[in-house]
Enzyme design. Structure first.
Site, PDB file in Angstrom:
ATOM      1  N   LYS A  32       0.816  -1.218   0.000  1.00 35.87           N
ATOM      2  CA  LYS A  32       0.000   0.000   0.000  1.00 35.87           C
ATOM      3  C   LYS A  32       0.855   1.277   0.000  1.00 35.87           C
ATOM      4  CE  LYS A  32      -3.393   1.817   3.283  1.00 35.87           C
ATOM      5  NZ  LYS A  32      -4.276   1.419   4.373  1.00 35.87           N
ATOM      6  N   THR A  39       5.295  -2.464   9.000  1.00 37.82           N
ATOM      7  CA  THR A  39       5.368  -1.838  10.327  1.00 37.82           C
ATOM      8  C   THR A  39       6.770  -1.984  10.894  1.00 37.82           C
ATOM      9  OG1 THR A  39       3.076  -2.509  10.716  1.00 37.82           O
ATOM     10  CG2 THR A  39       4.374  -1.924  12.662  1.00 37.82           C
ATOM     11  N   ILE A 179       5.735  -2.005  23.950  1.00 36.76           N
ATOM     12  CA  ILE A 179       5.929  -0.708  23.286  1.00 36.76           C
ATOM     13  C   ILE A 179       6.104   0.387  24.335  1.00 36.76           C
ATOM     14  CG2 ILE A 179       4.760   1.091  21.919  1.00 36.76           C
ATOM     15  CD1 ILE A 179       3.677  -1.079  20.137  1.00 36.76           C
ATOM     16  N   GLY A 180       5.269   0.353  25.363  1.00 37.09           N
ATOM     17  CA  GLY A 180       5.328   1.370  26.415  1.00 37.09           C
ATOM     18  C   GLY A 180       6.694   1.445  27.060  1.00 37.09           C
ATOM     19  N   HIS A 438      34.944 -18.769  28.492  1.00 39.85           N
ATOM     20  CA  HIS A 438      35.147 -17.954  29.697  1.00 39.85           C
ATOM     21  C   HIS A 438      36.032 -16.771  29.364  1.00 39.85           C
ATOM     22  CE1 HIS A 438      35.712 -16.901  33.873  1.00 39.85           C
ATOM     23  NE2 HIS A 438      37.013 -16.781  33.627  1.00 39.85           N
TER      24      HIS A 438
HETATM   25  P1  FAD Z   1       3.367  -5.534   8.933  1.00 41.81           P
HETATM   26  O1  FAD Z   1       4.810  -5.386   9.256  1.00 41.81           O
HETATM   27  O2  FAD Z   1       2.387  -4.771   9.698  1.00 41.81           O
HETATM   28  O3  FAD Z   1       3.219  -5.278   7.374  1.00 41.81           O
HETATM   29  C1  FAD Z   1       1.987  -5.241   6.754  1.00 41.81           C
HETATM   30  C2  FAD Z   1       2.099  -4.449   5.464  1.00 41.81           C
HETATM   31  O4  FAD Z   1       0.917  -4.630   4.703  1.00 41.81           O
HETATM   32  C3  FAD Z   1       2.242  -2.940   5.671  1.00 41.81           C
HETATM   33  O5  FAD Z   1       3.347  -2.451   4.979  1.00 41.81           O
HETATM   34  C4  FAD Z   1       0.942  -2.375   5.138  1.00 41.81           C
HETATM   35  O6  FAD Z   1       1.098  -1.099   4.539  1.00 41.81           O
HETATM   36  C5  FAD Z   1       0.580  -3.409   4.083  1.00 41.81           C
HETATM   37  N1  FAD Z   1      -0.855  -3.414   3.761  1.00 41.81           N
HETATM   38  C6  FAD Z   1      -1.909  -3.370   4.615  1.00 41.81           C
HETATM   39  N2  FAD Z   1      -3.071  -3.430   3.928  1.00 41.81           N
HETATM   40  C7  FAD Z   1      -2.750  -3.500   2.625  1.00 41.81           C
HETATM   41  C8  FAD Z   1      -3.512  -3.586   1.421  1.00 41.81           C
HETATM   42  N3  FAD Z   1      -4.845  -3.640   1.432  1.00 41.81           N
HETATM   43  N4  FAD Z   1      -2.847  -3.620   0.240  1.00 41.81           N
HETATM   44  C9  FAD Z   1      -1.488  -3.582   0.216  1.00 41.81           C
HETATM   45  N5  FAD Z   1      -0.727  -3.527   1.306  1.00 41.81           N
HETATM   46  C10 FAD Z   1      -1.343  -3.487   2.500  1.00 41.81           C
HETATM   47  N6  FAD Z   1       8.448  -7.217  16.639  1.00 41.81           N
HETATM   48  C11 FAD Z   1       9.588  -7.876  16.923  1.00 41.81           C
HETATM   49  O7  FAD Z   1       9.684  -9.075  16.671  1.00 41.81           O
HETATM   50  N7  FAD Z   1      10.671  -7.228  17.473  1.00 41.81           N
HETATM   51  C12 FAD Z   1      10.642  -5.912  17.779  1.00 41.81           C
HETATM   52  O8  FAD Z   1      11.624  -5.360  18.266  1.00 41.81           O
HETATM   53  C13 FAD Z   1       9.441  -5.199  17.505  1.00 41.81           C
HETATM   54  N8  FAD Z   1       9.373  -3.881  17.780  1.00 41.81           N
HETATM   55  C14 FAD Z   1       8.220  -3.203  17.475  1.00 41.81           C
HETATM   56  C15 FAD Z   1       8.160  -1.858  17.789  1.00 41.81           C
HETATM   57  C16 FAD Z   1       7.013  -1.138  17.511  1.00 41.81           C
HETATM   58  C17 FAD Z   1       6.957   0.336  17.858  1.00 41.81           C
HETATM   59  C18 FAD Z   1       5.904  -1.778  16.876  1.00 41.81           C
HETATM   60  C19 FAD Z   1       4.669  -1.001  16.515  1.00 41.81           C
HETATM   61  C20 FAD Z   1       5.959  -3.120  16.568  1.00 41.81           C
HETATM   62  C21 FAD Z   1       7.109  -3.855  16.875  1.00 41.81           C
HETATM   63  N9  FAD Z   1       7.202  -5.222  16.613  1.00 41.81           N
HETATM   64  C22 FAD Z   1       8.355  -5.902  16.921  1.00 41.81           C
HETATM   65  C23 FAD Z   1       6.081  -5.965  15.999  1.00 41.81           C
HETATM   66  C24 FAD Z   1       6.329  -6.156  14.494  1.00 41.81           C
HETATM   67  O9  FAD Z   1       6.532  -4.899  13.887  1.00 41.81           O
HETATM   68  C25 FAD Z   1       5.153  -6.864  13.834  1.00 41.81           C
HETATM   69  O10 FAD Z   1       4.867  -8.065  14.540  1.00 41.81           O
HETATM   70  C26 FAD Z   1       5.482  -7.210  12.391  1.00 41.81           C
HETATM   71  O11 FAD Z   1       5.760  -6.047  11.654  1.00 41.81           O
HETATM   72  C27 FAD Z   1       4.331  -7.969  11.724  1.00 41.81           C
HETATM   73  O12 FAD Z   1       4.695  -8.254  10.417  1.00 41.81           O
HETATM   74  P2  FAD Z   1       3.605  -8.486   9.259  1.00 41.81           P
HETATM   75  O13 FAD Z   1       4.380  -8.820   8.039  1.00 41.81           O
HETATM   76  O14 FAD Z   1       2.565  -9.417   9.730  1.00 41.81           O
HETATM   77  O15 FAD Z   1       2.867  -7.086   9.074  1.00 41.81           O
HETATM   78  P1  NAD Z   2       1.164  -5.198  24.819  1.00 40.18           P
HETATM   79  O1  NAD Z   2       0.074  -6.176  24.709  1.00 40.18           O
HETATM   80  O2  NAD Z   2       2.570  -5.659  24.931  1.00 40.18           O
HETATM   81  O3  NAD Z   2       0.921  -4.258  26.098  1.00 40.18           O
HETATM   82  C1  NAD Z   2      -0.254  -3.540  26.279  1.00 40.18           C
HETATM   83  C2  NAD Z   2      -0.347  -3.162  27.753  1.00 40.18           C
HETATM   84  O4  NAD Z   2      -1.406  -2.244  27.897  1.00 40.18           O
HETATM   85  C3  NAD Z   2      -0.642  -4.355  28.651  1.00 40.18           C
HETATM   86  O5  NAD Z   2       0.230  -4.339  29.745  1.00 40.18           O
HETATM   87  C4  NAD Z   2      -2.104  -4.133  29.047  1.00 40.18           C
HETATM   88  O6  NAD Z   2      -2.403  -4.635  30.331  1.00 40.18           O
HETATM   89  C5  NAD Z   2      -2.168  -2.621  29.023  1.00 40.18           C
HETATM   90  N1  NAD Z   2      -3.528  -2.085  28.811  1.00 40.18           N
HETATM   91  C6  NAD Z   2      -4.470  -2.532  27.957  1.00 40.18           C
HETATM   92  N2  NAD Z   2      -5.571  -1.730  28.002  1.00 40.18           N
HETATM   93  C7  NAD Z   2      -5.285  -0.751  28.898  1.00 40.18           C
HETATM   94  C8  NAD Z   2      -5.992   0.388  29.373  1.00 40.18           C
HETATM   95  N3  NAD Z   2      -7.206   0.683  28.924  1.00 40.18           N
HETATM   96  N4  NAD Z   2      -5.382   1.176  30.300  1.00 40.18           N
HETATM   97  C9  NAD Z   2      -4.126   0.885  30.763  1.00 40.18           C
HETATM   98  N5  NAD Z   2      -3.417  -0.183  30.339  1.00 40.18           N
HETATM   99  C10 NAD Z   2      -3.982  -0.971  29.423  1.00 40.18           C
HETATM  100  O7  NAD Z   2       0.955  -4.213  23.577  1.00 40.18           O
HETATM  101  P2  NAD Z   2       1.875  -3.081  22.991  1.00 40.18           P
HETATM  102  O8  NAD Z   2       2.930  -2.683  23.957  1.00 40.18           O
HETATM  103  O9  NAD Z   2       0.948  -2.058  22.448  1.00 40.18           O
HETATM  104  O10 NAD Z   2       2.568  -3.825  21.787  1.00 40.18           O
HETATM  105  C11 NAD Z   2       1.786  -4.364  20.705  1.00 40.18           C
HETATM  106  C12 NAD Z   2       2.463  -5.532  20.083  1.00 40.18           C
HETATM  107  O11 NAD Z   2       3.657  -5.131  19.437  1.00 40.18           O
HETATM  108  C13 NAD Z   2       2.828  -6.580  21.105  1.00 40.18           C
HETATM  109  O12 NAD Z   2       2.077  -7.734  20.832  1.00 40.18           O
HETATM  110  C14 NAD Z   2       4.266  -6.862  20.910  1.00 40.18           C
HETATM  111  O13 NAD Z   2       4.500  -8.232  20.700  1.00 40.18           O
HETATM  112  C15 NAD Z   2       4.668  -6.090  19.662  1.00 40.18           C
HETATM  113  N6  NAD Z   2       5.953  -5.429  19.953  1.00 40.18           N
HETATM  114  C16 NAD Z   2       7.048  -6.200  20.154  1.00 40.18           C
HETATM  115  C17 NAD Z   2       8.241  -5.621  20.493  1.00 40.18           C
HETATM  116  C18 NAD Z   2       9.428  -6.478  20.731  1.00 40.18           C
HETATM  117  O14 NAD Z   2       9.375  -7.643  20.373  1.00 40.18           O
HETATM  118  N7  NAD Z   2      10.499  -5.962  21.299  1.00 40.18           N
HETATM  119  C19 NAD Z   2       8.335  -4.252  20.634  1.00 40.18           C
HETATM  120  C20 NAD Z   2       7.202  -3.496  20.448  1.00 40.18           C
HETATM  121  C21 NAD Z   2       6.013  -4.106  20.089  1.00 40.18           C
END
Ligand code: FAD
Ligand code: NAD
Length: 459
Positions: A32, A39, A179-180, A438
């Site tokens: 898209k 992401t 994320i938080g 070690h």
């Molecule tokens: P996405 O990466 O979400 O990709 C989906 C793609 O599909 C997007 O580019 C979107 O534009 C495209 N798309 C959507 N709809 C359409 C459409 N109709 N037509 C064409 N294209 C479309 N995970 C980890 O393992 N380690 C981490 O350190 C980590 N850190 C994160 C930090 C943050 C701030 C966030 C938000 C997430 C993090 N995650 C992490 C989670 C990780 O980013 C996701 O689990 C992962 O990106 C999922 O991959 P995916 O391929 O399923 O989808």
């Molecule tokens: P999360 O599920 O990790 O945490 C959400 C938190 O928000 C939980 O602790 C939950 O109890 C709390 N919560 C939910 N509703 C609430 C409310 N109304 N008020 C206050 N607290 C509330 O989700 P996330 O941090 O948004 O991350 C989303 C996804 O992205 C996760 O599934 C994670 O796997 C992925 N992610 C992974 C990484 C990594 O692997 N390092 C980094 C970032 C994100």
């Protein structure tokens, strides 16, 4: 007519497309946005890790250089340079994936895909693409609180928090999940007063309880504030900031800050796909329904990554992308879901794989636990980074490793040994009888394994 058309170019989609092409299939990938990587690359894993690394460097120089006998002059922060560095890493990888598509002859198409039928999609409502098989890899979006919609100026999702151009003085974080704590750490290290409002009674609820308790203690020491059992009930934003009503122990308290980051989870994103036209069903939470072979309710359409149930992790999406490509090439892939690790990139890092101690108890499993502190590990002491532990959970009778949880320096790298142990169904004594160099941090894993089977050597 393509053999496979992958929709979405995140870690699930682009890996699936490349692997399918490598296996001899004619592949297109539709994205898209104008850039590839989804992401993870554009607004997730990579930019957050760039800011985590830069901010950790700054914070350590500021708070610890003196302990190491390093004298610095007055320390300054150039936040725009820090964010430029983050953006240049992302752009480099955008081009890298495009290059890999060319190399592997994957057709790169940009535009929003929408199903016309089970065999055809339209791109931006115009160009049509036919394929024998489709793979939906459209990922997820941040969950919005109905009374606190994202404006990405004051009420931020992770995307907005990664795009700030100025370090705020104050930040409220709703949700102390992964994320938080990661993004809260970034801004706290750069000088922001960060306050968490978490609904549950502990932070990062998916972690082993020992890790999550220690993480909260250490982050509190770094200056982050946590309010647990805190329910945000109302909120408003103005040009000057954000005000939230929060119910804590039955009383409503007001919290104010420059911005609020709402990080309460993510939802599967299938909004533009017109799934009904293709007969693809979703469950009550919006996850696409699939069978054990990733087939949706329409057999030539598959779904992977964040669009389907399971941990929302980039490497889980990649494994599923590879598996679907192999299935389409008539191979028999298998994913060991128990062995998918999770890493939180705070300081210290936290990593886990397999069962937590609580999950083992819930399943009424009889387990033994070995827990070795980094304070007794020579490398951790030598580098002055000795908070944390390695915890191994093993079956009482067989010693088979069921879970490994690490909080401490380089936990995200160290956990690979636990992933291998669980994938290959190794026992704690296999680890205990394996040579670990070690002085390395990995010796703490060997010691924890020794504690499962007999006694540690160094405590
Ligand atoms: P996405 O990466 O979400 O990709 C989906 C793609 O599909 C997007 O580019 C979107 O534009 C495209 N798309 C959507 N709809 C359409 C459409 N109709 N037509 C064409 N294209 C479309 N995970 C980890 O393992 N380690 C981490 O350190 C980590 N850190 C994160 C930090 C943050 C701030 C966030 C938000 C997430 C993090 N995650 C992490 C989670 C990780 O980013 C996701 O689990 C992962 O990106 C999922 O991959 P995916 O391929 O399923 O989808
Ligand atoms: P999360 O599920 O990790 O945490 C959400 C938190 O928000 C939980 O602790 C939950 O109890 C709390 N919560 C939910 N509703 C609430 C409310 N109304 N008020 C206050 N607290 C509330 O989700 P996330 O941090 O948004 O991350 C989303 C996804 O992205 C996760 O599934 C994670 O796997 C992925 N992610 C992974 C990484 C990594 O692997 N390092 C980094 C970032 C994100």
């Amino acid at each position: 007519m393509y053999d496979v058309c992958v929709i979405g170019s995140g870690p699930g989609g682009y890996v699936c497309a490349i692997k399918a092409a490598q296996l001899g299939l004619k592949v297109a990938c539709v994205e898209k946005y104008p850039v590839l990587g989804g992401t993870c690359l554009n607004v997730g894993c990579i930019p957050s890790k760039s800011l985590l690394s830069s901010s950790e460097f700054y914070h350590k120089v500021q708070t610890q250089a003196n302990d190491y006998g390093i004298k610095t002059g007055a320390l300054g922060l150039d936040f725009s340079k820090m964010t430029e560095k983050k953006s240049s890493v992302v752009t480099g990888f955008n081009q890298g994936i495009s290059g890999l598509f060319k190399k592997n002859k994957v057709k790169e198409i940009h535009g929003t895909a929408s199903f016309v039928s089970k065999d055809e999609i339209s791109i931006d409502g115009k160009e049509k693409i036919k394929a024998k098989n489709f793979v939906i890899a459209t990922g997820s979006k941040p969950t919005e609180l109905p009374f606190l919609p994202f404006d990405e100026k004051k009420i931020l999702s992770s995307t907005g928090a990664l795009a700030l151009t100025k370090v705020p003085k104050t930040l409220l974080v709703v949700g102390a999940g992964i994320i938080g704590v990661e993004l809260g750490s970034v801004y706290s290290r750069l000088g922001t007063k960060v306050v968490f409002l978490e609904f549950l009674d502990r932070i990062c609820p998916t972690l082993d309880t020992d890790s999550s308790k220690l993480l909260q203690k250490l982050l509190t020491k770094q200056g982050l504030t946590f309010h647990l059992g805190a329910k945000v009930t109302k909120g408003s934003a103005s040009a000057s900031g954000v005000s939230l009503d929060v119910e804590i122990k039955g009383k409503i308290e007001k919290f104010n800050a420059e911005h609020a980051l709402v990080a309460v989870g993510r939802r599967p994103y299938t909004d533009d796909l017109n799934l009904k036209n293709a007969g693809v069903s979703v469950d009550e939470k919006g996850f696409i329904t699939i069978d054990s072979g990733f087939k949706t309710t329409t057999p030539n359409i598959y779904a992977i990554g964040d669009t389907v149930d399971g941990p929302m992790l980039a490497h889980k999406a990649e494994e599923e992308g590879m598996a679907v490509a192999e299935l389409l090439a008539n191979k028999s892939p298998k994913i060991e879901y128990m062995a998918i690790p999770s890493v939180v990139y705070t300081d210290p890092e936290v990593a886990g794989v397999g069962l937590t101690e609580a999950a083992a108890k819930e399943r009424s499993l009889s387990v033994k636990v070995g827990k070795f502190p980094f304070k007794a590990n020579s490398r951790a002491r030598a580098i002055g980074d000795d908070e944390g532990f390695v915890k191994i959970i093993a079956d009482s009778a067989s010693n088979q490793v069921l879970g490994m949880h690490i909080i401490g320096p380089h936990a995200g790298e160290l956990i690979a040994e636990g992933v291998l142990a669980i994938t290959k169904k190794l026992r704690a004594d296999d680890i205990a009888h394996t040579s670990h160099a070690h002085p390395t941090l990995s010796e703490a894993i060997k010691e924890a394994a020794l504690m499962v089977t007999s006694k540690a050597l160094h405590i």
